[in-house]
Design a protein around this motif. Sequence first.
Motif, PDB file in Angstrom:
ATOM      1  N   VAL A 230       0.756  -1.660  -0.052  1.00 53.22           N
ATOM      2  CA  VAL A 230       0.265   0.038   0.015  1.00 53.22           C
ATOM      3  C   VAL A 230       1.195   0.990  -0.017  1.00 53.22           C
ATOM      4  N   SER A 231       0.267   1.937  -0.735  1.00 51.88           N
ATOM      5  CA  SER A 231       1.290   3.629  -1.172  1.00 51.88           C
ATOM      6  C   SER A 231       0.286   4.615  -1.076  1.00 51.88           C
ATOM      7  N   ALA A 232       1.383   5.461   0.149  1.00 53.74           N
ATOM      8  CA  ALA A 232       0.168   6.265   0.812  1.00 53.74           C
ATOM      9  C   ALA A 232       1.163   7.661  -0.200  1.00 53.74           C
ATOM     10  N   PRO A 238       5.075  17.582  -1.064  1.00 50.71           N
ATOM     11  CA  PRO A 238       4.950  15.756  -1.581  1.00 50.71           C
ATOM     12  C   PRO A 238       5.665  14.805  -0.904  1.00 50.71           C
ATOM     13  N   SER A 239       5.112  13.889  -0.484  1.00 51.47           N
ATOM     14  CA  SER A 239       5.920  12.283   0.373  1.00 51.47           C
ATOM     15  C   SER A 239       5.104  11.361  -0.702  1.00 51.47           C
ATOM     16  N   LEU A 240       5.530  10.341  -0.167  1.00 51.87           N
ATOM     17  CA  LEU A 240       5.073   8.649  -0.579  1.00 51.87           C
ATOM     18  C   LEU A 240       5.823   7.690   0.583  1.00 51.87           C
ATOM     19  N   ARG A 241       4.921   6.916   1.012  1.00 47.75           N
ATOM     20  CA  ARG A 241       5.114   6.469   1.255  1.00 47.75           C
ATOM     21  C   ARG A 241       4.519   4.867   1.208  1.00 47.75           C
ATOM     22  N   THR A 242       5.640   4.149   1.661  1.00 52.09           N
ATOM     23  CA  THR A 242       5.034   2.842   1.827  1.00 52.09           C
ATOM     24  C   THR A 242       4.917   1.680   2.635  1.00 52.09           C
ATOM     25  N   PHE A 243       3.980   0.744   3.196  1.00 53.02           N
ATOM     26  CA  PHE A 243       4.222  -0.151   3.768  1.00 53.02           C
ATOM     27  C   PHE A 243       2.662  -1.398   3.277  1.00 53.02           C
ATOM     28  N   ARG A 244       3.179  -2.839   4.148  1.00 55.65           N
ATOM     29  CA  ARG A 244       2.466  -4.219   3.250  1.00 55.65           C
ATOM     30  C   ARG A 244       1.817  -4.175   4.904  1.00 55.65           C
ATOM     31  N   VAL A 245       0.979  -4.848   4.113  1.00 50.42           N
ATOM     32  CA  VAL A 245       0.134  -5.308   4.573  1.00 50.42           C
ATOM     33  C   VAL A 245      -0.213  -7.282   4.233  1.00 50.42           C
ATOM     34  N   ALA A 246       0.141  -7.785   6.154  1.00 51.21           N
ATOM     35  CA  ALA A 246      -0.381  -9.185   5.807  1.00 51.21           C
ATOM     36  C   ALA A 246      -1.882  -9.524   5.860  1.00 51.21           C
ATOM     37  N   ALA A 247      -1.802 -10.872   5.729  1.00 53.52           N
ATOM     38  CA  ALA A 247      -3.041 -11.181   5.721  1.00 53.52           C
ATOM     39  C   ALA A 247      -3.911 -12.082   7.001  1.00 53.52           C
ATOM     40  N   ASP A 248      -5.260 -11.667   6.778  1.00 52.38           N
ATOM     41  CA  ASP A 248      -5.650 -11.955   8.882  1.00 52.38           C
ATOM     42  C   ASP A 248      -5.937 -12.953   8.228  1.00 52.38           C
ATOM     43  N   PRO A 249      -4.936 -13.885  10.270  1.00 53.27           N
ATOM     44  CA  PRO A 249      -5.589 -15.817   9.517  1.00 53.27           C
ATOM     45  C   PRO A 249      -6.868 -15.432  10.204  1.00 53.27           C
ATOM     46  N   ALA A 250      -7.660 -14.112  11.212  1.00 51.75           N
ATOM     47  CA  ALA A 250      -8.907 -14.501  11.699  1.00 51.75           C
ATOM     48  C   ALA A 250      -9.736 -14.512  10.422  1.00 51.75           C
ATOM     49  N   ARG A 251      -9.603 -14.336   9.320  1.00 49.86           N
ATOM     50  CA  ARG A 251     -10.429 -14.008   8.552  1.00 49.86           C
ATOM     51  C   ARG A 251     -10.445 -14.676   7.707  1.00 49.86           C
ATOM     52  N   THR A 252     -12.101 -14.729   7.323  1.00 52.97           N
ATOM     53  CA  THR A 252     -12.345 -16.213   6.361  1.00 52.97           C
ATOM     54  C   THR A 252     -12.976 -15.247   5.048  1.00 52.97           C
ATOM     55  N   PRO A 253     -11.782 -16.110   4.093  1.00 55.51           N
ATOM     56  CA  PRO A 253     -11.925 -15.613   2.442  1.00 55.51           C
ATOM     57  C   PRO A 253     -13.258 -15.453   1.929  1.00 55.51           C
ATOM     58  N   VAL A 254     -13.796 -14.578   1.425  1.00 56.27           N
ATOM     59  CA  VAL A 254     -15.193 -14.016   0.604  1.00 56.27           C
ATOM     60  C   VAL A 254     -15.249 -15.447  -0.371  1.00 56.27           C
ATOM     61  N   THR A 255     -15.871 -16.209  -0.547  1.00 56.58           N
ATOM     62  CA  THR A 255     -16.931 -17.189  -1.246  1.00 56.58           C
ATOM     63  C   THR A 255     -17.812 -16.817  -2.436  1.00 56.58           C
ATOM     64  N   ARG A 256     -18.108 -15.998  -2.031  1.00 58.60           N
ATOM     65  CA  ARG A 256     -19.658 -15.749  -2.526  1.00 58.60           C
ATOM     66  C   ARG A 256     -19.767 -14.476  -2.330  1.00 58.60           C
ATOM     67  N   LEU A 257     -20.608 -13.355  -3.462  1.00 58.30           N
ATOM     68  CA  LEU A 257     -20.429 -12.281  -3.068  1.00 58.30           C
ATOM     69  C   LEU A 257     -22.257 -11.375  -2.174  1.00 58.30           C
ATOM     70  N   GLY A 258     -21.699 -11.157  -1.198  1.00 59.64           N
ATOM     71  CA  GLY A 258     -23.119 -10.693  -0.292  1.00 59.64           C
ATOM     72  C   GLY A 258     -22.820 -11.234   1.111  1.00 59.64           C
ATOM     73  N   SER A 259     -22.116 -11.740   1.246  1.00 62.33           N
ATOM     74  CA  SER A 259     -21.574 -13.064   1.699  1.00 62.33           C
ATOM     75  C   SER A 259     -21.374 -12.804   3.317  1.00 62.33           C
ATOM     76  N   TYR A 260     -20.438 -11.408   2.696  1.00 61.80           N
ATOM     77  CA  TYR A 260     -19.090 -11.736   4.061  1.00 61.80           C
ATOM     78  C   TYR A 260     -19.491 -11.216   5.245  1.00 61.80           C
ATOM     79  N   GLN A 261     -19.245 -12.162   6.770  1.00 59.69           N
ATOM     80  CA  GLN A 261     -18.887 -12.060   8.249  1.00 59.69           C
ATOM     81  C   GLN A 261     -17.988 -11.313   8.315  1.00 59.69           C
ATOM     82  N   HIS A 262     -17.977 -10.365   9.083  1.00 58.68           N
ATOM     83  CA  HIS A 262     -16.684  -9.993  10.074  1.00 58.68           C
ATOM     84  C   HIS A 262     -16.537 -10.789  11.235  1.00 58.68           C
ATOM     85  N   PRO A 263     -15.345 -11.125  11.494  1.00 57.21           N
ATOM     86  CA  PRO A 263     -14.822 -11.880  12.176  1.00 57.21           C
ATOM     87  C   PRO A 263     -15.074 -11.451  13.577  1.00 57.21           C
TER      88      PRO A 263
END
Length: 370
Positions: A230-232, A238-263
């Motif tokens: 992610v770059s901001a 002027p400035s440009l900062r970049t950082f990395r995002v890791a996968a959230d192990p507690a999150r269930t991947p989306v498998t169907r549109l409109g079905s997402y449930q937050h942990p």
Amino acid sequence: MRCSKAVDELEHKRTARQVILMGAAAQNKLHQARVLIVGAGGLGCPILQQLAAAGVGHVVLIDDDSVDITNIHRQILFGAQDVGKPKVEVAAHRARALQPGINVETHRARLDNSNALELISQVDLVLDGSDSFATKYLVADACEITSTPLVWGTVLRFHGDVAVWHSGPTTPDGRGVGLRDLFPTQLPADAVPDCATAGVLGVTTSVVGGLMATAAIGWITGRSQEAGLVSAYDALPPSLRTFRVAADPARTPVTRLGSYQHPTCQVGPDLSEVVDGRAALLDIREPAEVTLKPWPEKYAAKVLPLSELDALPPQEQAQRLAQVLAPRTYVACAGGKRSAAFIERFAPLLKEHGISADLLDVPGGANAAF
């Protein structure tokens, strides 16, 4: 990549300077690529312009809007003579002028649940230049379901954010990292003002669109395929900062549109001391995170991105922290992980430099607090 005809002699000549830099094989990958651009506005226009000029051979463009006179200060493919015309038609015409052999497939429609999966499953990469939370989460979810790489961008006032996501079952690790790993839940439409009310510097959209097009070229050619970056960008100063995002192990991947449930989250932390002024709140998230989920005004949060601190030597880190800390300060990030590590890391540094500050973690971070 989906196959198409080879690069012809005229196209080789047109892109000769780029071929010298990246090689004929990379140029052929661009020519064979099929990408979807969501939105033909402030971001979609420079994205289409740059990808057409770079030699991307097939572009699917979707937008249901017509050109308005208020668009053209930032939507660089349109002129005053185009007011009232469908954006996708005008934009496609400009793209074909840049690259005569390009195939631009236009859809004068809104991306929604009825067409998102079909359109996204047919392309190699998606670039999201939309301007609403609902569309951005729809695009991200559809890309996760189909495991399609996504280049994502936002812009407002003098600021813009760019991210590269790739998640879903056919990613290299079977999980990947997506938008919901950083921003789990969709914000309400009025959580952040839009360009019509807050304004936007026209050239900022071109910079952010250019960064998005660059990320797409890197991914298509194989030169840069790291998801979770992610770059901001800030225009003035002027400035440009970049950082990395890791996968959230507690999150269930989306498998169907409109079905997402937050942990299920823990009960939100007690920040009454912050609200009544007995303590301060320090937000160490990056600007992109704060933009999409700002703290309610009652918390009077001070923002100091961790990346800004990381760029300073220890002495200056202590001095910078002394400027924003109160004798009693709650430290928050998105989910509580970075804030806990922040306290463990910087509490000794503050003590070493004689700075008195009681640092307290916000368990669960902003995601749990509100």
